[in-house]
Design an enzyme around this catalytic site. Structure first.
Site, short mmCIF file in Angstrom:
data_model
loop_
_atom_site.label_atom_id
_atom_site.label_comp_id
_atom_site.label_asym_id
_atom_site.label_seq_id
_atom_site.Cartn_x
_atom_site.Cartn_y
_atom_site.Cartn_z
N HIS A 1 -6.17 2.51 1.40
CA HIS A 1 -5.36 3.67 1.78
C HIS A 1 -5.90 4.43 2.99
O HIS A 1 -5.17 4.69 3.95
CB HIS A 1 -5.22 4.64 0.60
N LYS B 1 5.10 6.54 2.22
CA LYS B 1 5.35 7.98 2.14
C LYS B 1 6.13 8.45 3.36
O LYS B 1 5.86 8.04 4.48
CB LYS B 1 4.02 8.74 2.04
N ASP C 1 0.89 -1.15 0.00
CA ASP C 1 0.00 0.00 0.00
C ASP C 1 0.93 1.20 0.00
O ASP C 1 1.54 1.52 1.02
CB ASP C 1 -0.90 0.02 1.24
N HIS C 2 1.07 1.84 -1.16
CA HIS C 2 2.15 2.82 -1.27
C HIS C 2 1.96 4.02 -0.34
O HIS C 2 2.90 4.75 -0.08
CB HIS C 2 2.38 3.25 -2.72
N ASP D 1 -11.75 1.24 -3.94
CA ASP D 1 -10.50 1.67 -4.56
C ASP D 1 -9.60 2.45 -3.60
O ASP D 1 -8.39 2.40 -3.71
CB ASP D 1 -10.82 2.54 -5.79
#
Ligand code: NAD
Length: 478
Positions: free
Chosen positions: A235, A177, A172-173, A230
């Site tokens: 996220h 961060k 999960d990018h 999505d």
């Protein structure tokens, strides 16, 4: 510091994600000296390319998406030398023995599944069948991880047939961060915040992920998914977990993920009137969502706002407002911890509401600041103003000349290091679906029609009302 020598195979190595994010990110790590001279990257996809044609494709990708570093043609050429390519199809035999022959012993083997989720199972099986993966190999899987609890469970079961949980890196990018990790440093590296981090002092928390883009070419896929699947299930819920979790005993994968899981499990079911779904209309020469999705009767949401609650001692009574959407006013992602009002003001004539707000910005300019109240400088008497206290020390965080890795490259290096802290565990993903599934089932059963909103706005008015009726307001999207 270089990571261990590795062979990284990227399935879907010719795809959009590989060309736009994964390989440009790896190139930056290469330039930073993190790849040992014997580490290699092997693209694997269906296209019948040879290694030179693949290198040329990736060179173009890096030049287009790799930022100023890609101008360094010498290191780009040296990086491309590390690339190889094998044409394989997850569903046929051809090509696999060649890939097997390329693998080396004594280096970390990692396999990035940058392909449609329907191929995760077949790829895992092939890796096993041809003894390409060994017991220490790692696999990286992209989103979406299922579309509901049942499919996520099935996917977990399939992967578990071939790999142990310790080998599976669900990416999960958002967790990669810089600021998201800084959030944990601020929370757990300072004495100052933790005593206030609860329902005695926090009024509410807002998490916003606003995009200016629409669904564009992805309309067909997106229409079956919507903002909840999505963006929220992965996220936004991951961000919520990091904000709300109890302090883990160590910054280590097991401990952190245990605490995140407890947050997800403590999320309350959400009543209908605490959910606002929206869909962008046509406007200003832009097509509507329905036109872009190619589905004139679509009820899919391109925007969602939710008032969530966490039922535990720390957070009971504190609303967590989540909102995300496409075609909004600005590209803006932020977590805001809004502290309570002062119990009393001693300053005569000061009628303004002064609140401390800790703001964690994920994009466009990553950073953390704390709004504090001070005296307005000058001779004007005791006038109070609110100013942001910048806790980012932006010089340290990637001004020109500094090399700050972006989310993908950082996470890929974590895979090579064998550090799963910033990846989702199988049970977390399932728990997240277990919370979202009934909400989705609820609006599907009601045939809920999303509220239309103008492109370039902040979403439907009902989303504003979600806060207004409780005497609160959303932070500005700017
Ligand atoms: P893409 O369609 O651009 O590329 C797909 C890749 O898969 C190609 O390299 C293709 O050759 C390969 N492929 C297709 N069928 C195959 C088969 N049978 N055997 C072997 N390889 C096969 O897709 P993408 O946009 O790069 O996305 C890849 C994955 O990443 C998807 O799961 C997507 O949901 C996810 N993802 C993409 C993005 C993005 O920004 N593109 C962001 C997040 C997640």
């Amino acid at each position: 510091i270089p990571v261990e020598p590795f062979d990284l195979v990227i399935f879907g190595g010719t795809g959009d994600l590989a060309r736009r994010k994964i390989l440009p990110g790896l190139f930056r790590r290469f330039r930073a000296g993190q790849m040992t001279p014997d580490s290699r990257i092997i693209g694997a996809a269906r296209a019948p390319l040879d290694a030179d044609a693949y290198r040329e494709m990736i060179r173009q990708g890096i030049e287009e998406f790799g930022g100023p570093e890609s101008k360094d043609s010498e290191s780009l050429a040296a990086f491309l030398d590390r690339l190889d390519y094998v044409s394989v199809d997850a569903t046929v035999e051809e090509g696999w023995p060649r890939l097997a022959a390329l693998m080396r012993d004594g280096v970390v083997r990692a396999f990035y599944f940058s392909v449609a989720p329907s191929l995760f199972g077949p790829l895992a099986e092939k890796l096993h069948e041809h003894a390409i993966a060994d017991v220490d190999s790692r696999i990286v899987v992209e989103k979406p991880f299922g579309r509901d609890l049942e499919s996520a469970r099935a996917l977990n079961r399939t992967l578990a047939e071939y790999f142990r949980e310790e080998q599976i890196y669900r990416i999960d990018h958002y967790l990669g961060k810089e600021t998201v990790q800084n959030l944990m440093a601020v929370r757990f590296g300072n004495l100052l915040f933790e005593p206030l981090w609860n329902n005695h002092y926090v009024d509410h928390i807002q998490i916003t992920v606003a995009e200016t883009v629409g669904v564009e070419g992805r309309g067909g896929y997106y229409d079956k998914s919507g903002a909840m699947r999505d963006m929220v299930q992965n996220h936004l819920m991951q961000l919520l977990c990091l904000i709300a979790m109890e302090p883990p005993s160590r910054f280590e994968a097991g401990a952190v993920r245990d605490e995140k899981l407890k947050v997800i499990r403590a999320l309350q079911p959400v009543p209908v009137h605490h959910i606002v779904r929206g869909q962008y209309d046509a406007g200003d020469g832009h097509p509507s969502y329905r036109e872009e999705a190619g589905n004139p009767r679509s009820f899919t949401e391109s925007f969602i706002a939710i008032r969530a609650e966490i039922a535990n001692w720390r957070w009971a009574g504190v609303p967590f407002y989540l909102r995300t959407g496409k075609k909004l006013k600005a590209r803006h992602s932020e977590i805001a911890v809004v502290f309570k009002d002062l119990p009393h003001t001693i300053f005569e004539g000061d009628h303004a509401r002064h609140r401390n707000i800790l703001s964690i910005r994920l994009q466009p300019n990553e950073g953390i600041d704390l709004t504090v109240t001070i005296k307005e400088p000058g001779p004007g008497g005791m006038r109070l103003i609110d100013v942001p206290l910048d806790m980012t020390f932006s010089e340290a965080l990637g001004q020109e000349g500094q090399d700050v890795p972006d989310a993908y490259e950082r996470l890929i290096m974590d895979v090579i290091r064998g550090n799963q802290t910033l990846f989702m565990r199988g049970d977390e993903v399932e728990a997240a679906w277990a919370w979202t599934d009934p909400l989705i089932a609820g609006w599907e059963a009601r045939n809920d029609v999303p509220k239309l909103y103008d492109p370039g706005s902040t979403g439907p008015d009902d989303a504003l009302m979600l806060l207004h009726r409780e005497g609160r307001r959303w932070r500005e999207i700017k």
